[in-house]
Design a protein around this motif. Structure first.
Motif, mmCIF file in Angstrom:
data_model
loop_
_atom_site.group_PDB
_atom_site.id
_atom_site.type_symbol
_atom_site.label_atom_id
_atom_site.label_comp_id
_atom_site.label_asym_id
_atom_site.label_seq_id
_atom_site.Cartn_x
_atom_site.Cartn_y
_atom_site.Cartn_z
ATOM 1 N N GLY A 64 0.829 -1.198 0.000
ATOM 2 C CA GLY A 64 0.000 0.000 0.000
ATOM 3 C C GLY A 64 0.867 1.254 0.000
ATOM 4 N N ILE A 65 0.228 2.397 0.257
ATOM 5 C CA ILE A 65 0.967 3.663 0.202
ATOM 6 C C ILE A 65 1.735 3.842 1.508
ATOM 7 C CG2 ILE A 65 0.809 6.125 -0.297
ATOM 8 C CD1 ILE A 65 -1.900 5.581 -1.562
ATOM 9 N N ARG A 66 2.739 2.999 1.685
ATOM 10 C CA ARG A 66 3.553 2.985 2.910
ATOM 11 C C ARG A 66 5.009 2.770 2.480
ATOM 12 N NH1 ARG A 66 -0.972 -0.187 3.676
ATOM 13 N NH2 ARG A 66 -2.383 0.415 5.372
ATOM 14 N N GLU A 67 5.645 3.833 2.041
ATOM 15 C CA GLU A 67 6.970 3.680 1.436
ATOM 16 C C GLU A 67 8.040 3.277 2.439
ATOM 17 O OE1 GLU A 67 4.926 6.248 0.814
ATOM 18 O OE2 GLU A 67 4.486 6.013 -1.328
ATOM 19 N N GLN A 68 7.913 3.717 3.707
ATOM 20 C CA GLN A 68 8.866 3.259 4.717
ATOM 21 C C GLN A 68 8.750 1.746 4.907
ATOM 22 O OE1 GLN A 68 6.903 5.920 5.050
ATOM 23 N NE2 GLN A 68 8.111 7.675 5.717
#
Length: 304
Positions: free
Chosen positions: A49-53
């Motif tokens: 998902g939109i969780r780049e870390q």
């Protein structure tokens, strides 16, 4: 011609089929292109998902188990936003991954500054042990991606762009390649800027080196070129201007020389425009490059 990113999708899907050690981690970007690959390898294709870390952290965790993870999203979300995880989860834990970016410095102007990453290579330069590939053609992107995946457990960054040269050149994941020979200076063209550089230097008595692997920097190749072409060096890079000037200066530390670094300027361009307009605004079109290169080689002092 397909794009570098199209080729990335095709090749990565094949690598997942061919090599049980390869894994892919996504952060929404590009997920639809890997639907079939995920159905075949649900344990090795993960969308966080939109969780780049988390993208980087999950990849590092996979690497700790012995997998060879490929991590993919836009450059600004792959290098800049999760930089702490790149530094710690990969670097501090001493594990490797293949980071494959899209959007380059300004490939999607309508996305605004959040989707631009001209400083990505300079930022990775603050860390130890990274190999950086900057292909200039889809065929080169395929070759360098396969090279990166096969590179043991190294930390590798593959910088993709929608900008591309018309023809592919031989790449080996290490050396600069001589495209044109001259006697009045050396111009190093990086990745997708080669065609612009060749047009800009047409008729000039210069050596043109083509660089698709910029880290480690091919110091020996630059020294060989300057030995016959002279000690004036112009670097033309598709990211932050001056990113490789220190590396070039180090390569020629014992030789009187001059270096001009051309690339993307630091000033933010606050209008969307087109890719071509951004290229021109940063002075990376053939006409501007010719003026700046010729002026420098003629003895003028120019800033990149």
């Amino acid at each position: 011609m397909d794009t570098m990113r199209d080729r990335f999708t095709t090749v990565t899907s094949r690598l997942l089929d061919e090599n049980p050690r390869v894994a892919l981690v996504l952060a929404e970007i590009g997920r639809d292109a890997f639907t079939e690959a995920q159905s075949r390898h649900p344990d090795r294709v993960v969308n966080v998902g939109i969780r780049e870390q988390l993208l980087v952290g999950a990849g590092a965790g996979m690497a700790l188990t012995g997998l060879r993870p490929i991590l993919h999203t836009f450059a600004s979300f792959l290098v800049e936003r999760p930089f702490e995880q790149v530094k710690l989860d990969l670097g501090h834990q001493d594990v490797g991954a293949v980071l494959v970016s899209a959007a380059a410095s300004y490939d999607w102007p309508a996305g605004g500054f959040t989707h631009m990453a001209p400083g990505d290579v300079a930022l990775l330069d603050t860390l130890d042990g990274w190999t950086v590939h900057v292909p200039g053609h889809p065929d080169e992107a395929e070759a360098l991606l396969r090279h990166a995946v096969a590179a043991g457990d190294d930390k590798v960054y593959v910088r993709l762009s929608v900008q591309a040269n018309v023809d592919a050149r031989p790449v080996d994941g290490a050396r600069f390649h001589t495209v044109r020979e001259g006697r009045s200076g050396v111009v190093v063209a990086v990745g997708p800027l080669l065609d612009q550089v060749l047009a800009a230097t047409d008729g000039l008595d210069v050596t043109v080196l083509y660089a698709t692997t910029v880290r480690p920097f091919d110091a020996a190749g630059l020294r060989r070129a300057t030995a016959s072409a002279g000690p004036d060096v112009v670097l033309v890079e598709p990211y932050l201007a001056g990113t490789s000037t220190a590396a070039a200066n180090d390569a020629l530390a014992d030789v009187p020389h001059r270096v001009l670094g051309l690339g993307v300027g630091r000033r933010e361009l606050r209008k969307y425009g087109s890719i071509e307009e951004h290229v021109a605004a940063h002075g990376l079109d053939a006409r501007s490059l010719r003026e700046r290169i010729a002026g420098f080689l003629n003895g003028q002092s120019l800033n990149g």
